[in-house]
Design a protein around this motif. Structure first.
Motif, short mmCIF file in Angstrom:
data_model
loop_
_atom_site.label_atom_id
_atom_site.label_comp_id
_atom_site.label_asym_id
_atom_site.label_seq_id
_atom_site.Cartn_x
_atom_site.Cartn_y
_atom_site.Cartn_z
N THR A 136 -10.62 -5.11 -3.83
CA THR A 136 -11.07 -3.16 -4.92
C THR A 136 -10.67 -2.58 -4.23
O THR A 136 -10.01 -1.02 -4.48
N ALA A 137 -10.45 -1.77 -2.51
CA ALA A 137 -9.99 -1.02 -1.75
C ALA A 137 -8.57 -1.11 -1.88
O ALA A 137 -7.91 0.33 -1.87
N TRP A 138 -7.75 -2.23 -1.90
CA TRP A 138 -5.98 -2.21 -2.36
C TRP A 138 -5.89 -1.45 -3.97
O TRP A 138 -4.16 -0.99 -4.10
N MET A 139 -6.98 -2.04 -4.61
CA MET A 139 -6.55 -2.01 -6.66
C MET A 139 -6.39 -0.33 -6.00
O MET A 139 -5.67 -0.10 -7.05
N ARG A 140 -7.51 0.58 -5.49
CA ARG A 140 -7.81 1.33 -5.73
C ARG A 140 -6.75 2.46 -5.32
O ARG A 140 -5.96 3.33 -6.12
N LYS A 141 -5.92 2.00 -4.02
CA LYS A 141 -4.77 2.84 -3.52
C LYS A 141 -3.80 2.24 -4.30
O LYS A 141 -2.89 3.70 -4.16
N TYR A 142 -3.57 1.49 -4.85
CA TYR A 142 -2.12 1.44 -5.82
C TYR A 142 -2.56 2.17 -6.93
O TYR A 142 -1.63 2.78 -7.12
N GLN A 143 -3.54 1.92 -7.86
CA GLN A 143 -3.87 3.28 -9.05
C GLN A 143 -3.92 4.94 -8.46
O GLN A 143 -3.50 5.19 -9.29
N SER A 144 -4.01 5.19 -6.76
CA SER A 144 -3.67 6.39 -6.64
C SER A 144 -2.01 6.57 -6.90
O SER A 144 -1.87 7.78 -6.75
N GLY A 145 -1.46 6.14 -6.88
CA GLY A 145 -0.09 6.46 -7.17
C GLY A 145 0.99 6.66 -5.65
O GLY A 145 1.99 6.67 -5.52
N ASN A 146 0.36 6.33 -4.33
CA ASN A 146 0.45 6.78 -3.43
C ASN A 146 1.28 5.55 -2.72
O ASN A 146 0.28 4.81 -1.90
N VAL A 147 1.71 4.48 -3.48
CA VAL A 147 2.56 3.26 -2.71
C VAL A 147 3.72 4.10 -2.51
O VAL A 147 4.79 4.25 -2.95
N ALA A 148 4.31 3.40 -0.95
CA ALA A 148 6.07 3.72 -0.44
C ALA A 148 6.08 2.27 -0.63
O ALA A 148 6.39 1.68 -1.10
N PRO A 149 7.70 2.11 -1.38
CA PRO A 149 8.71 1.17 -2.13
C PRO A 149 9.16 0.23 -0.67
O PRO A 149 9.82 1.66 0.40
N LEU A 150 9.31 -0.70 -0.70
CA LEU A 150 9.87 -1.21 0.40
C LEU A 150 11.22 -1.07 0.40
O LEU A 150 11.27 -1.64 -0.63
#
Length: 580
Positions: free
Chosen positions: A243-257
């Motif tokens: 759930t924490a990772w899901m919320r993290k990704y939903q926040s939009g703060n995801v760096a592309p590798l």
């Protein structure tokens, strides 16, 4: 070392050593896999489905939940690898969520939930230094621990080792860690290549989405969301982490590798779309395209687009200007497409030969354009054709590989199997029937038999031990053929009753994956013909037992074991007091 297959039922009038020999030559009868109902209206796992039991060691590390940097701009690519998603994985998660929105619209599954599973189970197919290729496969297979009990569930083999390379016990497979029997129910083709492979993140992501949506769940409902995640792994910590990772990704703060070299299809932008939260129907995600002055509604990079203004035009990335063609790699919106492939050539030898049980490696082809230059990112299909048991390492007879920057596509290692004969490895350029195929011709020969006319023990100390302990020193045996040491001889060991003919369920035992076993297939003998047995333990029983050692061609050696209770210690003698 591995447990031997189940022994033949009828062993009357035969010694246990003979029964053991029969066992080593009799193939275990497999159970037909369950019918695949993944395309039914709503496949639901049964109450005894092992996917919801402990089946691995997921990475429960929580993400950094700090808010985005001022101005909503994400960190530059590569600086936040802990929360980044490889572009190929991101594409797979989005495709799966889109497919489920069409197939199960009432499920409301967001791609970020599938990504949370992928992160916790395998770090998006990159765990332990693996690389996720543009084909959707990792460069090394991802297998969970053998499900032999203890801290994990006990799950006997259901796929005959097809997916997990284990014909005795099941193991979780692939980037989202499907147990083979569960995969049979939810097997999916997520990238439209005609295959359903749990090792491919496109296929496994769609299968995971179907599994989470099973039983009519609506993931807008927090209770159904929790049930869905618990059905994947029965742990509150697991639910918290996913759930924490899901919320993290939903926040939009995801760096592309960064893009993996040699995999051009990984150029799919590894950015996150606008947040979607359970409780609202997620908008179907589509791959982000370069912005252009004529398309002001193009989605912005993660963090630069305000959720309240979905139509706000995104700012073009620097240094290139919107719509301006750029050179490959300079950040331009329209990289120059590679020249089309016109020729496929074989590299190295075109004929192979090995013995049954061996492997074939080193099949390489190269794709070239009209000017004779290598083409990168060309999809090459390898197919095994012929009446043998030869299979690729993942158990399939067909794989697709993308060429690297040098235009070379390597085939996976091929396991020859036990059946002799010939087969062809057929290589073609996917979607280009006009390009001449390349063939490799392989022959599987019978393995040279290894024989021994004598098995003898090295050493003559009595084999005695006390209960709940182990035999002192490791037992060693030597194999001889006409008084010469025999290398590479397979030997089986079985603990039996004192008469050497009766099976026993107590007494001395070996350990296999931490569990007590009394029948074991040992490693082959070394250069000197010597084999050192694993440690032999004792339970709480005393008495006489035998250890039967046998080769496939019937040479045997019986050793006598004794387990005796320790002698009671005598109390110290008190010296007599002198008279007086």
């Amino acid at each position: 070392m591995k447990i031997l297959p189940t022994r033949a039922a009828s062993v009357s009038r035969q010694g246990l050593c003979t029964a053991l020999l029969i066992a080593s030559l009799t193939a275990a009868v497999g159970v037909a896999p369950p019918h695949n109902t993944a395309d039914a209206d709503d496949t639901a796992p049964g109450p005894d489905n092992p996917q919801g039991l402990p089946h691995g060691t997921p990475n429960l590390t929580l993400p950094d939940l700090k808010p985005r940097s001022p101005g909503g701009r994400p960190k530059p690519s590569g600086q936040d690898g802990a929360t980044g998603i490889p572009a190929t994985a991101l594409e797979a998660y989005r495709k799966a969520a889109q497919a489920m929105q069409a197939e199960r619209p009432n499920c409301h599954i967001p791609w970020e939930l599938i990504a949370g599973i992928g992160q916790v189970e395998s770090v998006h197919g990159t765990m332990e230094g693996r690389k996720l290729l543009s084909s959707g496969l990792s460069d090394r297979k991802i297998l969970g621990p053998r499900l032999t009990g203890g801290q994990f569930a006990t799950v006997k083999d259901t796929d005959r080792g097809r997916w997990d390379d284990d014909a005795q016990y099941d193991r979780a497979v692939g980037p989202t860690q499907f147990i083979p029997s569960t995969w049979e129910l939810f097997a999916s083709d997520g990238n439209g290549d005609g295959e359903k492979n749990p090792n491919n993140i496109f296929d496994s992501s769609l299968g995971t989405a179907k599994y989470l949506c099973a039983s009519g769940r609506d993931l807008n409902d927090p209770k159904d969301l929790r049930k869905a995640i618990l059905a994947y792994n029965p742990s509150s910590e697991y639910v918290t982490s996913v759930t924490a990772w899901m919320r993290k990704y939903q926040s939009g703060n995801v760096a592309p590798l960064p893009v993996t070299p040699g995999n051009p299809s990984d150029s799919t932008p590894g950015t996150s779309p606008a947040p979607s939260t359970p409780g609202t129907t997620p908008t179907p995600s589509t791959p982000v395209r370069p912005s252009s002055p004529s398309t002001p509604s193009t989605p912005a990079k993660p963090g630069t687009q305000k959720p309240t203004k979905p139509s706000e035009p995104s700012k073009p990335s620097e240094p290139s200007k919107p719509g301006k063609p750029g050179k490959p790699g300079d950040g331009g919106d329209k990289p120059t497409p590679p020249a089309p492939v016109t020729r496929l050539e074989r590299l190295g030898a075109g004929t192979w030969e090995t013995t049954a049980g061996g492997t074939f490696e080193g099949a390489l082809v190269r794709t070239l354009d009209k000017a004779g230059k290598p083409t990168a990112g060309t999809r090459v299909r390898f197919e095994i054709i012929g009446d043998t048991q030869a299979r690729f390492h993942d158990g399939s007879t067909r794989i697709t590989v993308s060429t690297g920057a040098d235009g070379i596509a390597p085939a996976q290692k091929i396991l020859a199997g036990d059946k002799t004969g010939q087969f062809t490895l057929h290589a073609t350029v996917e979607g280009r029937d006009s390009i001449k195929a390349v063939d490799f011709y392989a022959t599987v020969k019978a393995a040279k038999a290894v024989h021994a006319d004598t098995l003898l023990r090295v050493g003559d100390e009595p084999l005695k031990a006390t209960p709940n302990g182990s035999f002192t020193g490791r037992i060693k045996i030597k194999a001889l053929e006409k008084d010469k040491a025999v290398k590479g001889l397979g030997v089986s060991a079985t603990v039996a009753a004192a008469d050497g003919k009766t099976d026993t369920k107590n007494g001395p035992y070996f350990k296999d994956d931490g569990k007590p076993v009394r029948t074991l297939d040992l490693d082959p003998t070394g250069e000197d013909g010597v084999l050192t047995l694993p440690e032999l333990f004792t339970d709480g029983n005393t008495g006489a037992y035998t250890l039967c050692l046998a080769t496939a061609d019937g040479t045997t050696l019986v050793l006598h074991l004794t387990v005796v209770a320790p002698e009671p210690q005598k109390p110290p003698t008190t010296p007599a007091t002198p008279a007086g």
